[in-house]
Design a protein around this motif. Structure first.
Motif, PDB file in Angstrom:
ATOM      1  N   LEU A  25     -25.891  31.731  24.216  1.00  0.00           N
ATOM      2  CA  LEU A  25     -25.170  32.792  24.921  1.00  0.00           C
ATOM      3  C   LEU A  25     -26.111  33.769  25.588  1.00  0.00           C
ATOM      4  CD1 LEU A  25     -22.586  33.603  22.115  1.00  0.00           C
ATOM      5  CD2 LEU A  25     -22.222  32.162  24.121  1.00  0.00           C
ATOM      6  N   GLN A  26     -27.366  33.786  25.154  1.00  0.00           N
ATOM      7  CA  GLN A  26     -28.337  34.732  25.693  1.00  0.00           C
ATOM      8  C   GLN A  26     -29.543  33.968  26.240  1.00  0.00           C
ATOM      9  OE1 GLN A  26     -28.250  38.860  24.165  1.00  0.00           O
ATOM     10  NE2 GLN A  26     -26.941  38.014  25.750  1.00  0.00           N
ATOM     11  N   ARG A 101     -17.410  39.755  25.549  1.00  0.00           N
ATOM     12  CA  ARG A 101     -18.614  39.283  26.239  1.00  0.00           C
ATOM     13  C   ARG A 101     -19.024  37.898  25.729  1.00  0.00           C
ATOM     14  NH1 ARG A 101     -21.364  43.871  28.517  1.00  0.00           N
ATOM     15  NH2 ARG A 101     -19.591  44.986  29.409  1.00  0.00           N
ATOM     16  N   ARG A 103     -17.085  35.712  24.249  1.00  0.00           N
ATOM     17  CA  ARG A 103     -16.072  34.734  24.656  1.00  0.00           C
ATOM     18  C   ARG A 103     -16.275  34.350  26.126  1.00  0.00           C
ATOM     19  NH1 ARG A 103     -10.966  35.975  26.849  1.00  0.00           N
ATOM     20  NH2 ARG A 103      -9.774  34.042  26.997  1.00  0.00           N
ATOM     21  N   GLU A 104     -16.547  35.359  26.962  1.00  0.00           N
ATOM     22  CA  GLU A 104     -16.713  35.053  28.386  1.00  0.00           C
ATOM     23  C   GLU A 104     -17.988  34.255  28.647  1.00  0.00           C
ATOM     24  OE1 GLU A 104     -16.199  38.855  30.228  1.00  0.00           O
ATOM     25  OE2 GLU A 104     -13.991  38.694  30.135  1.00  0.00           O
ATOM     26  N   SER A 105     -19.065  34.567  27.909  1.00  0.00           N
ATOM     27  CA  SER A 105     -20.254  33.758  28.201  1.00  0.00           C
ATOM     28  C   SER A 105     -20.070  32.334  27.689  1.00  0.00           C
ATOM     29  CB  SER A 105     -21.566  34.411  27.781  1.00  0.00           C
ATOM     30  OG  SER A 105     -21.535  34.864  26.523  1.00  0.00           O
ATOM     31  N   GLY A 107     -17.222  30.891  27.969  1.00  0.00           N
ATOM     32  CA  GLY A 107     -16.405  30.377  29.069  1.00  0.00           C
ATOM     33  C   GLY A 107     -17.275  29.891  30.228  1.00  0.00           C
ATOM     34  N   ALA A 108     -18.361  30.598  30.466  1.00  0.00           N
ATOM     35  CA  ALA A 108     -19.255  30.206  31.552  1.00  0.00           C
ATOM     36  C   ALA A 108     -19.872  28.829  31.280  1.00  0.00           C
ATOM     37  CB  ALA A 108     -20.341  31.264  31.749  1.00  0.00           C
ATOM     38  N   HIS A 109     -20.080  28.511  29.984  1.00  0.00           N
ATOM     39  CA  HIS A 109     -20.623  27.186  29.638  1.00  0.00           C
ATOM     40  C   HIS A 109     -19.566  26.103  29.712  1.00  0.00           C
ATOM     41  CE1 HIS A 109     -24.683  27.821  28.087  1.00  0.00           C
ATOM     42  NE2 HIS A 109     -24.266  29.050  27.862  1.00  0.00           N
ATOM     43  N   GLY A 111     -16.512  26.212  31.246  1.00  0.00           N
ATOM     44  CA  GLY A 111     -15.625  26.135  32.397  1.00  0.00           C
ATOM     45  C   GLY A 111     -14.363  26.954  32.175  1.00  0.00           C
ATOM     46  N   GLU A 112     -14.089  27.262  30.929  1.00  0.00           N
ATOM     47  CA  GLU A 112     -12.882  28.026  30.607  1.00  0.00           C
ATOM     48  C   GLU A 112     -13.150  28.732  29.276  1.00  0.00           C
ATOM     49  OE1 GLU A 112      -8.306  27.009  29.471  1.00  0.00           O
ATOM     50  OE2 GLU A 112      -9.597  25.379  30.124  1.00  0.00           O
ATOM     51  N   ALA A 113     -12.787  30.012  29.186  1.00  0.00           N
ATOM     52  CA  ALA A 113     -13.080  30.743  27.945  1.00  0.00           C
ATOM     53  C   ALA A 113     -12.184  30.244  26.816  1.00  0.00           C
ATOM     54  CB  ALA A 113     -12.868  32.240  28.159  1.00  0.00           C
TER      55      ALA A 113
END
Ligand SMILES: Nc1ncnc2c1ncn2[C@@H]1O[C@H](COP(=O)(O)OP(=O)(O)OP(=O)(O)O)[C@@H](O)[C@H]1O
Ligand SMILES: [Mg+2]
Length: 418
Positions: A25-26, A101, A103-105, A107-109, A111-113
């Motif tokens: 995530l980071q 944050r 959850r959204e990152s 989602g970025a991996h 395609g959907e949170a």
């Protein structure tokens, strides 16, 4: 429905998928899978910074509001909300900012949170049942605000156990011990191939317990035993109007220094006035200058980073130096591992009593096959030593200290999607 497991830790948060993969995530940080559970509200900007960004921004700009270890306040009914830049944030709001944050990152991996979560919680937030229920209720609310529509809890040591179980080839009775930043959780559980995949694992739990001891408390003991004298403990000052009377530094001031977020609560006018009197009359003026700057310049977090760094170093070396230079503070304090162990004695004894208490309650404990140690503080040699002495080297196991809980929560989340 897209499911995940989420370990919201006192110091690190991690998210894993149903197959056990812990997501990075980071990116751009030394340990991308760990999202530091911290928030920073900058003075001049609208954006709230989280994780590694929050730490970086706070170190660059000491003026905003930095919030750490929110999980430690979840059980406290006296801590309901805080004001930041004229806005009220409930504790649920603060936790929700972090969870959103994360959850959204994810989602970025993906395609959907993810919208369904198995959320970890300590076996015991706190011994008082009402306060414990309050903590869980707040954590659930925060997850909902963050956008999760399905929230299920699993206690953190069971999650760690599931990560350990994924690698087992035969059934075992295992003592799982998770030493985090805020709490230590212990669970005695039956694990193995014959049970893996069962939906309800409660029947496999022989017993569990926990205690509010974690890395933060070890840091506090270093402060108490090694550093308080450098900030005036043991010195005296003279009270105005009583020409002969000398007083020691008030205990309530020293007590606040053991914990950096408490320290920020004494940065107020009455303390400033007291510190000014001490500056004028102390028999240890250099130490009182250091104390003045520590409190009034809000340097507590930085100092505790230095303490933590020395503690981490002592896990692999015999000596470490607590190095801290800022304002009128000049600290270069060597500490041996033996000194650290002496300073931590009461904590180690409490951990040992907590473990013995669990074992004594369950006669099955005589047949423990393995002890699985996890969590960042399991890397403290004296903590490991407690279990090696009690169970023998051959029964003590470890894996990734920081991600076992998340991995197990992720695996458990496979149940949510059937
Ligand atoms: N090498 C090390 N030696 C000793 N302590 C360490 C080491 N590395 C990290 N720690 C400590 O481990 C703690 C963080 O561990 P972890 O990420 O397991 O906690 P957490 O999950 O955030 O907390 P909790 O489970 O209590 O909510 C911190 O207190 C940190 O100082
Ligand atoms: Mg943890």
């Amino acid at each position: 429905m897209r499911a995940c497991g989420l370990d919201f830790g006192t110091s690190n948060t991690a998210l894993a998928l149903p197959d056990g993969t812990v997501l990075p995530l980071q990116p751009h940080t030394p340990e991308p899978r760990l999202f530091r559970s911290v928030l920073f509200f900058a003075e001049e900007e609208r954006e709230v910074f989280t994780g590694a960004d929050a730490i970086q921004r706070y170190l660059e700009d000491n003026n905003g509001r930095f919030i750490q270890s929110v999980k430690s306040f979840l059980h406290s009914s006296s801590f309901r909300a805080t004001q930041v830049k004229g806005r009220t944030y409930t504790i649920e709001d603060l936790v929700a900012i972090l969870l959103r944050r994360v959850r959204e990152s994810a989602g970025a991996h993906l395609g959907e949170a993810p919208d369904a979560v198995v959320l970890g919680r300590p076996a015991v937030f706190t011994p008082a049942p009402e306060a414990d229920a309050l903590a869980e209720k707040r954590l659930r609310k925060a997850a909902e605000i963050a956008g999760f529509t399905h929230v299920q809890f699993l206690i953190e040591p069971i999650a760690a156990a599931l990560a350990y179980e994924a690698r087992l080839e035969k059934d075992e009775l295992v003592l799982v011990a998770d030493f985090g930043a805020g709490t230590t959780d212990l669970t005695l559980m039956r694990l193995g191939p014959s049970r893996r995949g069962n939906l309800d694992r409660k029947p496999d739990v022989v017993g569990s317990t926990g205690v509010r001891i974690g890395g933060d408390r070890f840091d506090a003991e270093i402060m108490r035993h090694k550093l308080l004298p450098k900030f005036g403990a043991g010195s005296t000052y003279k009270v105005k109007g009583f020409s002969h009377k000398r007083l020691p530094i008030p205990q309530h001031v020293l007590a606040k220094l053991l914990n950096w977020h408490e320290m920020s609560f004494i940065r107020e006018k009455s303390t400033q006035e007291l510190l000014e009197v001490m500056l004028d009359t102390s028999d240890h003026p250099a130490e009182i200058q250091a104390l003045y700057d520590l409190v009034m310049d809000n340097l507590g977090y930085r100092l505790f980073r230095a303490i933590e760094a020395a503690k981490v170093k002592l896990s692999s070396e015999d000596v470490a130096t607590i190095d801290f230079e800022d304002a009128r503070i000049h600290l270069h304090e060597p500490m041996t591992r033996a000194e650290f162990e002496t300073a931590s004695r009461t904590l180690l004894d409490e951990l040992s009593q907590c473990t013995e208490g669990l074992l004594a309650k369950h006669p099955e404990a005589r047949e423990i096959d393995a002890v699985f140690l996890t969590g960042g503080s399991s890397q403290i040699p004296a903590v490991r030593e407690l279990y090696v002495k009690r169970f023998g080297e051959e029964r003590v196991r470890t894996a990734d200290a920081f991600t076992s809980v998340a991995e197990g929560l992720g695996r458990a989340s496979a149940w949510l999607t059937g």
